[in-house]
Structure formats: structure tokens, C-alpha cells
Design a protein around this motif. Structure first.
Motif, short mmCIF file in Angstrom:
data_model
loop_
_atom_site.label_atom_id
_atom_site.label_comp_id
_atom_site.label_asym_id
_atom_site.label_seq_id
_atom_site.Cartn_x
_atom_site.Cartn_y
_atom_site.Cartn_z
N PRO A 30 0.82 -1.22 0.00
CA PRO A 30 0.00 0.00 0.00
C PRO A 30 0.84 1.26 0.00
O PRO A 30 2.05 1.24 0.25
CB PRO A 30 -0.77 -0.13 1.32
N ALA A 31 0.19 2.37 -0.26
CA ALA A 31 0.84 3.67 -0.09
C ALA A 31 1.26 3.82 1.37
O ALA A 31 0.57 3.38 2.28
CB ALA A 31 -0.13 4.79 -0.47
N GLY A 32 2.44 4.42 1.57
CA GLY A 32 2.93 4.63 2.92
C GLY A 32 3.65 3.45 3.53
O GLY A 32 4.06 3.52 4.70
N ALA A 33 3.83 2.37 2.76
CA ALA A 33 4.50 1.19 3.29
C ALA A 33 5.98 1.45 3.51
O ALA A 33 6.59 2.31 2.85
CB ALA A 33 4.32 0.01 2.34
N THR A 34 6.57 0.70 4.44
CA THR A 34 8.02 0.73 4.63
C THR A 34 8.61 -0.47 3.90
O THR A 34 8.06 -1.57 3.93
CB THR A 34 8.40 0.69 6.11
N LEU A 35 9.75 -0.25 3.23
CA LEU A 35 10.38 -1.28 2.40
C LEU A 35 11.87 -1.37 2.71
O LEU A 35 12.56 -0.36 2.73
CB LEU A 35 10.25 -0.93 0.91
N ALA A 36 12.35 -2.59 2.93
CA ALA A 36 13.79 -2.84 2.94
C ALA A 36 14.13 -3.41 1.57
O ALA A 36 13.49 -4.36 1.10
CB ALA A 36 14.16 -3.83 4.04
N VAL A 37 15.12 -2.84 0.92
CA VAL A 37 15.45 -3.23 -0.45
C VAL A 37 16.93 -3.59 -0.53
O VAL A 37 17.80 -2.82 -0.12
CB VAL A 37 15.13 -2.10 -1.45
N GLY A 38 17.21 -4.78 -1.08
CA GLY A 38 18.58 -5.24 -1.20
C GLY A 38 19.32 -4.58 -2.34
O GLY A 38 18.74 -3.86 -3.16
N GLY A 39 20.62 -4.84 -2.39
CA GLY A 39 21.45 -4.30 -3.45
C GLY A 39 22.49 -3.34 -2.92
O GLY A 39 22.38 -2.79 -1.81
N PHE A 40 23.52 -3.15 -3.71
CA PHE A 40 24.61 -2.23 -3.38
C PHE A 40 25.05 -1.63 -4.70
O PHE A 40 25.56 -2.33 -5.57
CB PHE A 40 25.77 -2.99 -2.72
N GLY A 41 24.84 -0.31 -4.87
CA GLY A 41 25.02 0.25 -6.20
C GLY A 41 23.94 -0.34 -7.09
O GLY A 41 22.75 -0.23 -6.82
N LEU A 42 24.35 -1.02 -8.15
CA LEU A 42 23.40 -1.74 -9.01
C LEU A 42 23.62 -3.25 -8.96
O LEU A 42 23.08 -3.98 -9.77
CB LEU A 42 23.53 -1.24 -10.46
N SER A 43 24.39 -3.72 -7.98
CA SER A 43 24.65 -5.15 -7.84
C SER A 43 23.62 -5.78 -6.91
O SER A 43 23.46 -5.36 -5.76
CB SER A 43 26.06 -5.39 -7.27
N GLY A 44 22.90 -6.77 -7.42
CA GLY A 44 21.92 -7.46 -6.61
C GLY A 44 20.65 -6.68 -6.35
O GLY A 44 19.93 -6.96 -5.39
#
Length: 252
Positions: free
Chosen positions: A16-30
């Protein structure tokens, strides 16, 4: 136990709108590019993102940022993205900068049920004392600053208290996975992906290769399926669509 989803669009449909997200990756790797694009098409906005960085202009989280879908970022690196800098300095985006190791540990702590921990990182700086600009006003002044953090002397050394991070959802990219949600990350892509996967209450993984349960040796699994709720198999084209931020070659 079958956690596979028919498409990335189905996997992110309920964010939903307002959700909290943890997103993986470093730069554009992964970086979970396919899930990010699906979320962009889905339309959720006012997102609060926890990630090492926010991609680059037009790639990774930069896609969501460029369309004004992100309201707050917790991260440790903000370079390589001009739109990020513009939004932050103009007061459109709130940014909490965290030492990189501290960010990693805050995510890991959230995934393991540790509410807070003491670390020497940031002692004697604004990280501990407060005053880091989180949000600017349109005129360039500081509208919201970081608060001071609790410090404590342990065994003769000063440490700062940092709180764990958990999020509503996590988006990660894995090299291999099975329909039970067990994941294996490859080389540099094993950066913030395992930590993000642990921190999300609902973790969605895009995998380059989907195998049957039992094909992944237990000792090779980086994140067990207990941390993963949804799995999306990438097409060969999606799996091959990988870029780097800068290609540097030596002149001959």
C-alpha cells in the motif's frame, strides 16, 4: 509451502501507499529491478525505503524516486543520483544517513528479534549528538534534524545506542531459490540482500534460477525460507539485464 507467484505484479500488488520497504542491493549489484519496476507500475507512493543507496537516475530505486513515489530514505550512501540530491536539498525527500555497518546491523537485529544494540560507530559525531539534516525547508534551512542518541560507557569505552529496523515489506534478488523460499546469493549480490530479507515482515524475492526443494544443499543456503513469503522466477531476459554504475577502462 509453495511460495511462488505467477508474476512480479502479483507479488507486489498488495503493497500500500505509505508502506516501509527494505530493499537489497549495493550500487546496481543485486538490485531487485523486476520487483521495483512492478511496484512502480502498481502505483504505490509515499514509500519509506531502507536501502544502502537509492539506485541511480532511471535505474533501481531511482525509478521510484524519479516519479516521486518515495518520501523517506534510510541509507548510507547517496551518490550517483542527481535527482536524489535535488529532492533532498529542496525539501521533497527526508533522508536518514546511517553508517554502513550500523545500517547492516540494524537490519540484521530486526530480523533476529534484537530491539537495539550499542556500537562505537558514530560516537563523537552528529550521528550520536544529533543535528544531522533529515529534511530541508524549500529555502534550504533545516526543517527536521536527527535527535540525539543515548550513549553509554561500557568497559571504559563510549558506545551509542542504535535501534533495530523492521519493515512492512522487503524486496530482494537472489541467484537461486526454491519454492519454499530458501535463497542463495551470488558473489557481490550477497550484499544487503540477506539483511533486507531478514528485516521484512513480508519478504518478496526475485530469483534468477528456481529449483526444486532439496536441490539446494543446506550448507549453501544463505537465507532459509522462514524469512521469505513470496518468490518470483525471473525470465532469462530479466535475469540477464544487469548493469554496473560506471565502467572504467585504462587508456592504451
Amino acid at each position: 509451502m509453495n511460495k511462488t507467484m505467477a508474476s512480479a505484479a502479483r507479488a507486489v500488488a498488495d503493497i500500500p501507499a505509505g508502506a516501509t520497504l527494505a530493499v537489497g542491493g549495493f550500487g546496481l549489484s543485486g538490485v531487485p529491478d523486476t520487483l521495483i519496476r512492478a511496484l512502480h507500475e502498481q502505483g504505490a507512493d509515499d514509500l519509506e525505503v531502507v536501502s544502502n543507496n537509492c539506485g541511480v537516475d532511471g535505474r533501481g530505486l531511482g525509478i521510484l524516486l524519479g516519479s516521486g513515489r518515495i518520501s523517506r530514505v534510510t541509507g548510507s550512501y547517496v551518490g550517483e543520483n542527481k535527482e536524489f540530491a535535488r529532492q533532498y536539498l529542496s525539501g521533497e525527500l527526508e533522508v536518514e544517513l546511517v553508517p554502513q555497518g550500523t545500517l547492516a546491523e540494524r537490519l540484521r537485529a530486526g530480523g533476529t528479534g534484537i530491539p537495539a544494540f550499542y556500537t562505537p560507530a558514530g560516537v563523537g559525531t552528529q550521528v550520536a549528538a544529533g543535528g544531522l539534516p533529515w529534511r530541508h525547508a524549500p529555502d534550504g534551512t533545516v526543517a527536521v534534524a536527527s535527535p540525539p542518541k543515548e550513549t553509554r560507557v561500557l568497559a571504559g569505552h563510549t558506545y551509542v545506542l542504535e535501534h533495530a529496523i523492521t519493515t512492512d515489506y522487503a524486496l530482494v534478488r537472489a541467484w537461486r531459490g526454491d519454492r519454499h523460499g530458501n535463497l542463495v546469493f551470488r558473489r557481490a549480490a550477497a550484499n544487503f540482500n540477506p539483511l533486507a530479507a531478514m528485516a521484512g515482515r513480508i519478504t518478496i524475492a526475485e530469483v534468477e534460477e528456481l529449483v526444486e526443494p532439496g536441490e539446494l544443499a543446506a550448507e549453501h543456503i544463505h537465507i532459509p525460507g522462514i524469512f521469505v513469503q513470496r518468490v518470483v522466477q525471473l525470465t532469462p531476459e530479466q535475469a540477464a539485464d544487469q548493469q554496473i554504475e560506471k565502467r572504467t577502462v585504462r587508456s592504451r
